[in-house]
Design a protein around this motif. Structure first.
Motif, mmCIF file in Angstrom:
data_model
loop_
_atom_site.group_PDB
_atom_site.id
_atom_site.type_symbol
_atom_site.label_atom_id
_atom_site.label_comp_id
_atom_site.label_asym_id
_atom_site.label_seq_id
_atom_site.Cartn_x
_atom_site.Cartn_y
_atom_site.Cartn_z
ATOM 1 N N GLY C 69 0.781 -1.232 0.000
ATOM 2 C CA GLY C 69 0.000 0.000 0.000
ATOM 3 C C GLY C 69 0.808 1.275 0.000
ATOM 4 N N MET C 70 2.123 1.188 0.183
ATOM 5 C CA MET C 70 2.952 2.399 0.170
ATOM 6 C C MET C 70 3.621 2.512 -1.193
ATOM 7 N N PRO C 71 3.339 3.578 -1.914
ATOM 8 C CA PRO C 71 4.005 3.751 -3.211
ATOM 9 C C PRO C 71 5.454 4.196 -3.016
ATOM 10 N N TYR C 72 6.206 4.155 -4.107
ATOM 11 C CA TYR C 72 7.523 4.782 -4.149
ATOM 12 C C TYR C 72 8.526 4.074 -3.252
ATOM 13 N N ARG C 73 8.376 2.756 -3.120
ATOM 14 C CA ARG C 73 9.333 1.995 -2.308
ATOM 15 C C ARG C 73 10.399 1.398 -3.235
ATOM 16 N N CYS C 76 14.800 -2.798 -4.393
ATOM 17 C CA CYS C 76 16.101 -3.413 -4.117
ATOM 18 C C CYS C 76 16.510 -3.274 -2.656
ATOM 19 N N LEU C 77 15.812 -2.436 -1.903
ATOM 20 C CA LEU C 77 16.146 -2.248 -0.488
ATOM 21 C C LEU C 77 15.066 -2.817 0.419
ATOM 22 N N THR C 79 13.117 -6.359 1.635
ATOM 23 C CA THR C 79 13.181 -7.822 1.611
ATOM 24 C C THR C 79 11.778 -8.398 1.525
ATOM 25 N N GLU C 93 0.889 6.490 -12.859
ATOM 26 C CA GLU C 93 0.317 6.205 -11.543
ATOM 27 C C GLU C 93 1.397 5.663 -10.642
ATOM 28 N N HIS C 95 2.186 6.602 -7.621
ATOM 29 C CA HIS C 95 2.068 7.339 -6.384
ATOM 30 C C HIS C 95 0.675 7.184 -5.817
ATOM 31 N N ALA C 96 0.423 7.933 -4.779
ATOM 32 C CA ALA C 96 -0.866 7.853 -4.069
ATOM 33 C C ALA C 96 -1.994 8.298 -4.956
#
Lengths: 464, 383, 96
Positions: C69-73, C76-77, C79, C93, C95-96
């Motif tokens: 539910g969190m965009p912009y993650r 590669c960082l 797990t 799209e 983003h929120a």
């Protein structure tokens, strides 16, 4: 519950960070290591603990230098230094305030001393088509091998320079990866070339021979290597499909679903820049790095840099620099007297002298290919995040934006999430070429907190 | 022989003044110690607003808005496009409580009493129509419908290019060190030698008080560093600029979808290094305000933050007009954090004042001498 | 595009655009997607050009995904974890 204060905060869990933490903890310094990664090793020793524990066969593929990381990691784990993995640092300032994001929450850590040990990154290789899916840094593929035991199962084309492309090719070849071609954007050099050009080459003989041995190993496995390559272009619609290049005056094209690029390694300078540590242009390595003294101290009293982030020296040099920075931190924190510090430093000083000697030779023999530093076609993308082209940068310069920060403000180049990590050097090359300047004159992009993007919700929830 | 003018400061006010003086036939040189648009002009939040101005600024702001809305005529089409100006989207001051609403109503009444009708009250339903992304707890607002926003750095460059096209010369990286009277004119001493001029205009922004001090003119000021942050792109959800009433907020979504968040959160000025830094702990307040007012932003990511250098006058309006100490020295600085929108007009008025002896709009309230006449204070209900 | 040298010791199930996917425990999200043959993660913001990971160490920001539910993650960082919901943003799209 994350700690909110400490004596020494080390940012980065690679050889410099691990070695520094072990040494500092042994001297009684209250030390925390903040690591973006889930386990120690940084990039060069990425996933060393997992590989050693459950994929030991892969050590044969990765080579003996990689295996050296195991001892460092073990010593670090046993040292008593606190370890906070999965921690992204988005600010590290001169007054010791560090901003960290971990597990979806942000917090501040107040440190008496900060050691930036965030290492290096592959120099971005902005050739035409470099943004196509299926194009990665060669180091990225190496990360997949180390961290996950993943190898390409399609023919790979490797393009670039530097001793590392031979190593990566050898690692893949040993793992049975089909290598379509290694395209070297430099003339082929041999031992006699090295000896002729550099008197120091004899002393670095073992290392040079190793590099040449990798090449022989590749030949022995039938891997095609092409030297003297220029004007490489990745072609494809929607993803990488082919690579074309010039060699011996003729244009060639080969099919390629996975293209790996490498043009050397450069220090990651974002945190030091964000802290406004003074930077110097290193002509020998063609990169910016923070100004540091023999102990890693920067222009700010509280901040030191150790490892490849202070200048490319490799893993062994990084560990030595980490230990020296830890000694210095201990002295400044009143936990070690200077005379004992100097005695303890002597072994690492000798190692550093050796590594510096080697590095000078490697840098002279394997300079980055100038042609790969920045693209020249009007439509070629320099800034990946904002999709800014060479033409847009040139237009900005024509309109009077005559340094990196002015070009950034005018075009948005460097304003995306990577904050110039991938485009800063290339943008400077484009500007410098237009203005007939040396490449350091346009300067570096100004960097402020957050050095990495932070979710608004985390900022709103920051305990202050 | 042409009258010579030297404008100190290459921000928007300096550039605008230079442009208008050149149009009146003067030979103009702009001396800028860093680069054009490096400071407040280039790094502000980009709001182009008439909303909630000090009554003295209102006539200037309305005239400036006319120019913004006709930027093609003012700068020519290519340079107008460079500014990335969006007009007619409105700036809205939002009230979260009835008490805040009452304050906005008082402001609207005051302005109407002065003969201005460009600020309109919005009830809750009207506010929701104008800014549906606002949290439903907001009770109403005050809107100035012609208002909008622009790209501050690109606007600074557009003004510079226009001025250059009209013959204005620029020296960047040149620092003014002293002003020496030479006959009826001036010798301007700089880090690159001395330059003679008949007229000097001080558009020194946050350093304007230092320039004034070079002739012994003491002007009160407070240095400060407004800070901003910007998000990653968000799908389009907001047309007007939204400003807070009870809370510090200036909130706008740019053309490219990023959201710029400002509103007076202070960073730390560094006058030695001539730069400024945002402060994470203070941005927290801003993040919480956004979190409360715009639910859609709760999954947004902050990509960058920065701060600029400004000087605030005690009554929060600029100094515009002749020096009180010496002839042929003019001031236009001290915009206290809201000079951006006024830039197309002040240069024009000042050029009229300098060359023709009078300005078509009243500049008396901005006289430099006002600080010696008694205590001054900010005007309530303005921002 | 990629194959594993060894069978993973442990696996977890994640959801990629609502489709379940068995991935190796301990992999980063980006690595897991690449291993599953997913080369395109997102579209660049101006031209909508397809993008996938370039650096794998957190510098290029081309592996951005919506995760739980969190965009912009950065994939590669992050797990992989059991039940994790991964969405590749469609064009425009991110983003929120």
């Amino acid at each position: 519950m994350a700690r909110t204060s400490c004596e020494l905060a080390i940012i980065g869990g690679g050889p410099a960070g691990m070695a520094a933490a072990a040494r500092a903890a042994a001297l009684g310094v209250d030390t925390i290591v903040l690591d973006e990664q889930p386990a120690p090793g940084g990039q060069i020793y990425r996933a060393i603990e997992t590989v050693q524990a459950s994929r030991a066969d892969d050590l044969r593929i990765l080579g003996e230098e990689y295996a050296e990381g195991a001892a460092l990691a073990a010593a670090f784990r046993a040292s008593g230094a606190a370890y906070e993995p999965g921690s992204v640092v988005w600010q590290a300032l001169e007054d010791g305030r560090i901003g960290v994001s971990c597990n979806g929450a942000a917090h501040m850590l107040s440190a008496q001393r900060i050691l930036i040990a965030t290492g290096a990154m592959e120099r971005p290789v902005p050739i035409p088509g470099w943004t196509l899916p299926g194009v990665m840094g060669a180091g990225a593929a190496q990360t997949l091998l180390k961290a996950c035991g993943l190898v390409p199962d399609v023919p790979v084309v490797i393009i670039g320079t530097g001793p590392l492309i031979y190593l990566i090719a050898v690692q893949f070849a040993r793992a049975g990866v089909p290598i379509a071609s290694v395209l070297v954007a430099a003339p082929e050099i041999g031992m006699t070339d090295a000896l002729r050009v550099l008197p120091g080459a004899l002393r670095s003989g073992r290392t040079l021979l190793k590099g040449l041995a990798w090449r022989s190993e590749l030949r022995g496995m039938g891997v095609q290597m092409v030297h003297g390559v220029s004007q490489p272009v990745v072609e494809g619609s929607g993803r990488a499909e082919a690579v074309s290049y010039t060699q011996n005056g003729m244009r060639h094209r080969i099919a390629a679903r996975l293209v790996l690029l490498h043009n050397g390694v450069i220090p990651s300078t974002q945190l030091a820049l964000g802290a406004r540590c003074k930077q110097a242009w290193d002509a020998g390595q063609h990169c910016w790095r923070p100004q540091t003294n023999d102990w890693g101290a920067t222009s700010h009293a509280r901040i030191a840099v150790a490892g490849d982030g202070a200048g490319i020296l490799g893993a062994r040099g990084a560990a030595s620099l980490g230990r020296l920075a830890a000694l210095d931190a201990a002295v400044r924190l009143g936990k070690l007297d200077p005379a004992r510090c100097d005695r303890m430093a002597s072994e690492d000083r000798s190692e550093l002298a050796r590594q510096h000697g080697l590095r000078v030779v490697l840098d002279r023999l394997f300079p980055p290919a100038a042609e790969l530093l920045a693209p020249t076609g009007a439509g070629d993308i320099v800034c990946r995040c904002e999709e800014i082209t060479v033409a847009e940068l040139q237009d900005a310069v024509t309109q009077g934006c005559t340094d990196a920060n002015r070009v950034k403000a005018f075009t948005r180049c460097g304003m995306g999430p990577c904050q110039g990590r991938m485009c800063g050097a290339a943008a400077a090359e484009v500007i410098a070429r237009m203005l007939h300047q040396s490449v350091d004159q346009p300067g570096q992009f100004r960097v402020r907190l957050p050095v990495r993007p932070v979710p608004l919700a985390e900022l709103a929830g920051l305990q202050i | 022989m042409k009258t010579r003018a030297i404008v100190i400061g290459g921000g928007l006010h300096g550039t605008s003044t230079a442009l208008h003086l050149a149009r009146k036939g003067l030979d103009v040189l702009v001396i800028e110690k860093n680069s054009v648009g490096r400071h407040a002009s280039g790094v502000n939040a980009g709001g182009v607003r008439q909303l909630r101005r000090h009554p003295a600024e209102v006539p200037l702001s309305v005239a400036a808005m006319d120019r913004w809305l006709n930027l093609d005529a003012f700068l020519g089409p290519d340079l107008a496009a460079m500014c990335e100006f969006t007009g007619h989207v409105g700036q809205v001051a939002v009230a979260e409580t009835e008490a805040e609403m009452a304050g906005l109503a008082a402001r609207e009444a005051e302005l109407r009493g002065l003969g201005w009708t460009h600020e309109e009250l919005l009830d809750q339903a009207a506010l929701r129509r104008v800014a549906p992304a606002l949290s439903p707890h907001c009770v109403g607002g005050l809107i100035s419908r012609r208002d909008g926003h622009a790209n501050p750095y690109r606007t600074s460059q557009a003004f510079r290019l226009k001025a250059q096209r009209e013959g204005v010369r620029f020296r960047e990286g040149t620092r003014v060190l002293g002003l020496v009277q030479a006959g009826a004119g001036w010798r301007v001493e700089t880090s690159d030698g001395a330059f003679d001029s008949d007229v000097v205009v001080n558009c020194g922004g946050a350093w304007g008080w230092q320039v004034a001090a070079m002739v012994g003119e003491v002007l009160p000021h407070v240095d400060f560093a407004p800070s901003m942050m910007v998000s990653a792109r968000v799908q389009h959800f907001l047309d007007p600029v939204v400003v807070g009433t009870g809370r510090k907020l200036s909130f706008k979504q740019t053309e490219n979808g990023t959201v710029v968040i400002g509103g007076g959160i202070l960073g730390i000025p560094d006058l030695v290094a001539e730069t400024a830094d945002p402060v994470a702990e203070r941005l927290v307040e801003s993040a919480r305000t956004v979190h409360d007012l715009f639910p859609i932003m709760r999954t947004a990511t902050i990509v960058r933050a920065w701060a600029g250098l400004e000087a605030r006058m005690p009554d929060e309006i600029p100094v515009i007009g002749p020096s009180t100490m010496v002839a042929n020295l003019w001031h236009a600085f001290g915009y206290s954090g809201h000079g951006f929108q006024l830039s197309p007009i002040v240069g024009s008025l000042l050029a009229d004042l300098i060359v023709d002896g009078k300005s078509p709009l009243p500049l008396e309230p901005f006289r430099a001498g006002r600080f010696n006449e008694g205590p001054v204070a900010a005007h309530p209900g303005t921002a | 595009m990629f194959r594993r040298l060894h069978e993973p010791e442990t696996t977890v199930t994640v959801f990629v655009d609502d489709a379940p996917l068995r991935v190796a425990a301990g992999d980063s999200v980006a690595a897991a997607l690449l291993a599953a043959g997913i080369a395109v993660f997102r579209a660049a913001p101006r031209q909508g050009s397809p993008r996938g990971p370039y650096c794998m160490i957190g510098n290029c920001y081309d592996c951005l995904l919506e995760i739980d539910g969190m965009p912009y993650r950065q994939g590669c960082l992050t797990t992989v974890a059991e039940g994790m919901r991964i969405r590749r943003p469609t064009e425009h799209e991110e983003h929120a």
